[in-house]
Design an enzyme around this catalytic site. Structure first.
Site, PDB file in Angstrom:
ATOM      1  CB  CYS A 130      -0.860  -0.086   1.287  1.00  0.00           C
ATOM      2  SG  CYS A 130      -2.102   1.547   1.477  1.00  0.00           S
ATOM      3  CB  CYS A 133      -0.596   2.263   4.069  1.00  0.00           C
ATOM      4  SG  CYS A 133      -2.199   1.875   3.195  1.00  0.00           S
ATOM      5  CG  ASP A 134       3.075   0.797   4.416  1.00  0.00           C
ATOM      6  OD1 ASP A 134       2.490   1.427   5.451  1.00  0.00           O
ATOM      7  OD2 ASP A 134       2.969  -0.259   3.932  1.00  0.00           O
TER       8      ASP A 134
END
Ligand code: NAP
Length: 299
Positions: A130, A133-134
């Site tokens: 992701c 997200c990261d």
């Protein structure tokens, strides 16, 4: 007894909830995490009509708010089992058992893993699925993205704005992603496509430090701080083993979401179909809830 239980609160499930609320159906959406599903991981959206430019979190929040304003009941709950009963369905969550006359499965899909050595070992220590997200953990670093579809290319573009260098590793020499996205990749100064290449292993010590690659049959090494795997999706079908599915495990239902099993409807990415987009997930949700309304009037 509810009219319908919607399993999954992604774009398909939430759109279905909007239609259920407007049809005055007694419906509940069961979502294990946050409303939005895979859309939450989409960094940039520019192909959703009437919303020229947004991101998945913003769009998901808007749809959830719209559904709730219309009266939708969206609950955070993990469905653990379900069964057909004499006059409908029983759906069991960790806390309760709900009964309904119809069931809409909108459980979505999830990332396909690469399936190579080191992938599990370095998950969260360099291996990610992701970018939104990261990605922020890789500011000014070097990362690789694996895949050639829309997700891989969108991830590469998103990461190129954060990272020093992005390698886009694809097993062929042409991308599957849309032309508009491809043009942006080829115009980017810090995205380097790595063609005809597969990942053999994720390597490192306490964190990943690179990838062992195979390019045109020759082994080589790429030093990278992180790798974002974007090689497609697999359906979240574990709970639905007895329902008809295609060879990849997606559940069979027609374009109105009508499955071969009376009372069971399917919408969104878990449905066997060709085009998986946010807008087709929304369309699926609308079509399926319309079909459910007709079904409930007839039984
Ligand atoms: P996808 O379109 O299925 O693409 C998967 C990519 O991964 C392909 O390029 C495939 O290579 C490659 N691949 C598959 N297995 C691999 C493996 N084991 N090793 C290396 N490479 C592998 O998946 P996606 O990009 O996640 O998209 C899923 C769906 O969502 C698609 O329908 C897509 O159009 C849609 N989507 C749309 C948007 C948008 O419209 N903005 C954004 C994201 C996703 P090959 O090309 O050689 O098969």
């Amino acid at each position: 007894m509810l009219d319908v239980i919607i399993i999954g609160g992604g774009v398909a499930g939430m759109t279905a909830a909007i239609y259920a609320a407007r049809a005055r159906l007694d419906a509940v959406v069961l979502e294990r995490a946050f409303p939005g599903g895979q859309a939450l991981e989409t960094p940039e959206i520019e192909n959703y009509p009437a919303v020229p430019h947004t991101d998945g979190i913003t769009l998901s929040n808007l749809i959830a708010e719209q559904a709730k304003d219309l009266g939708a009941d969206i609950r955070t709950a993990d469905v653990v089992a379900w069964e057909k009963t004499e006059n409908g369905f029983a759906v069991q969550t960790a806390n309760e058992t709900l009964h309904s006359r119809a069931l809409l499965i909108a459980a979505g899909a999830t990332h396909r893993p690469l399936g190579v050595k080191g992938e599990d070992l370095y998950r969260g220590k360099g291996v990610s699925y992701c970018a939104t997200c990261d990605g922020r953990f890789y500011k000014d670093k070097t990362v690789a993205v694996v895949g050639g579809g829309n997700t891989a290319v969108e991830d590469a573009l998103y990461l190129s704005r954060l990272c020093k260098q992005v390698y886009l590793i694809h097993r062929r020499n042409t991308l599957r992603a849309s032309r508009a996205l491809q043009e942006q990749v080829f115009a980017s100064e810090n995205i380097t496509p790595v063609w005809n290449t597969t990942v053999q292993e994720v390597v490192g010590d306490s964190r990943m430090s690179g990838l062992s690659l195979l390019t045109d049959g020759k082994e080589n090494h790429l030093t990278a701080d992180g790798v974002f795997v974007a090689v497609g999706v697999i359906p979240n079908n574990a709970l639905f083993a007895d329902l008809p599915r295609d060879e990849q495990g997606f559940l069979v239902a027609d374009e109105d979401g009508i499955s071969p099993t009376a009372g069971i409807f399917v919408a969104g990415d878990i449905r066997a179909k060709k085009c998986r987009q946010l807008i087709t997930a929304a369309g699926d949700g609308a079509a399926a809830m319309s079909a459910i309304e007709r079904y409930l009037n007839e039984i």
